[in-house]
Design an enzyme around this catalytic site. Structure first.
Site: not given
Ligand code: AMP
Length: 185
Positions: A109, A72
């Protein structure tokens, strides 16, 4: 036309309001406890997508290259690059690019992941790069993208996301990288 139809500045929704209105919150996806932000309706809406790209292009202006995180983030990065007339780079998920690659393993996450860029044929040294992603959660993905680009010699000037989830501490995790978010949820 009566006064009821008059639009005042305060009636015009902000980009953050548009994003919130067109985001679909999905509970327990892709795993229990995660509130998934599905931005599909936002990206599919002509006016909303234009407003998002306008706002991100303003943040990214001055960059030589806009780097988006698959998938995305890459979608949005390509639109920003087209608006600004810059190059675009998609930071890929593991296994998509032919070797040799530069790779970074990280935690996000909802679990471990790996991102990659080509190790050959890509000259990033000295380029001012802005990283784009859709959602900032724990910051694992953004931090890994920043490390990857800096290993390739790029000068990462800032990052921008459509939605930031402040409770998950991503901004703090990637400090001192400067992070701009269009909305917080
Ligand atoms: P993080 O590395 O934990 O900051 O997660 C960010 C990445 O995971 C991004 O590329 C998002 O597309 C995806 N992502 C993580 N959490 C979510 C969420 N709650 N909703 C949508 N996409 C998420």
């Amino acid at each position: 036309m009566g006064f009821g139809a008059v639009t005042t500045a305060s009636d015009i929704p902000s980009v953050a309001q548009v994003i919130a209105a067109l985001t679909r919150d999905v509970a327990d996806f892709p795993q229990p406890g995660v509130q998934f932000k599905d931005l599909t309706p936002l990206f599919a809406d002509r006016e909303a997508m234009n407003a998002v790209i306008d706002a991100l292009a303003e943040i990214a202006s001055g960059a030589d290259l806009v780097a988006g995180i698959e998938s995305r983030g890459s979608l949005v990065a390509a639109a920003i690059a087209a608006r600004l007339g810059t190059g675009v780079l998609s930071i890929r998920k593991s296994g998509k690019l032919p070797p040799p690659v530069l790779r970074e393993d990280y935690e996000r996450e909802y679990g471990p992941a790996t991102i990659e860029i080509p190790a050959d044929g890509l000259e990033l040294a000295g380029l001012n790069v802005v990283i784009i992603d859709d959602v900032l959660a724990t910051g694992g993905t953004l931090g890994a993208a920043n490390r990857l680009l800096e290993r390739a010699g790029a000068n990462v000037t800032k990052a921008a996301v459509v939605v930031e989830l402040p409770a998950l501490g991503g901004r703090e995790a990637v400090a001192p990288l400067s992070v701009h978010s269009l909305s917080q949820a």
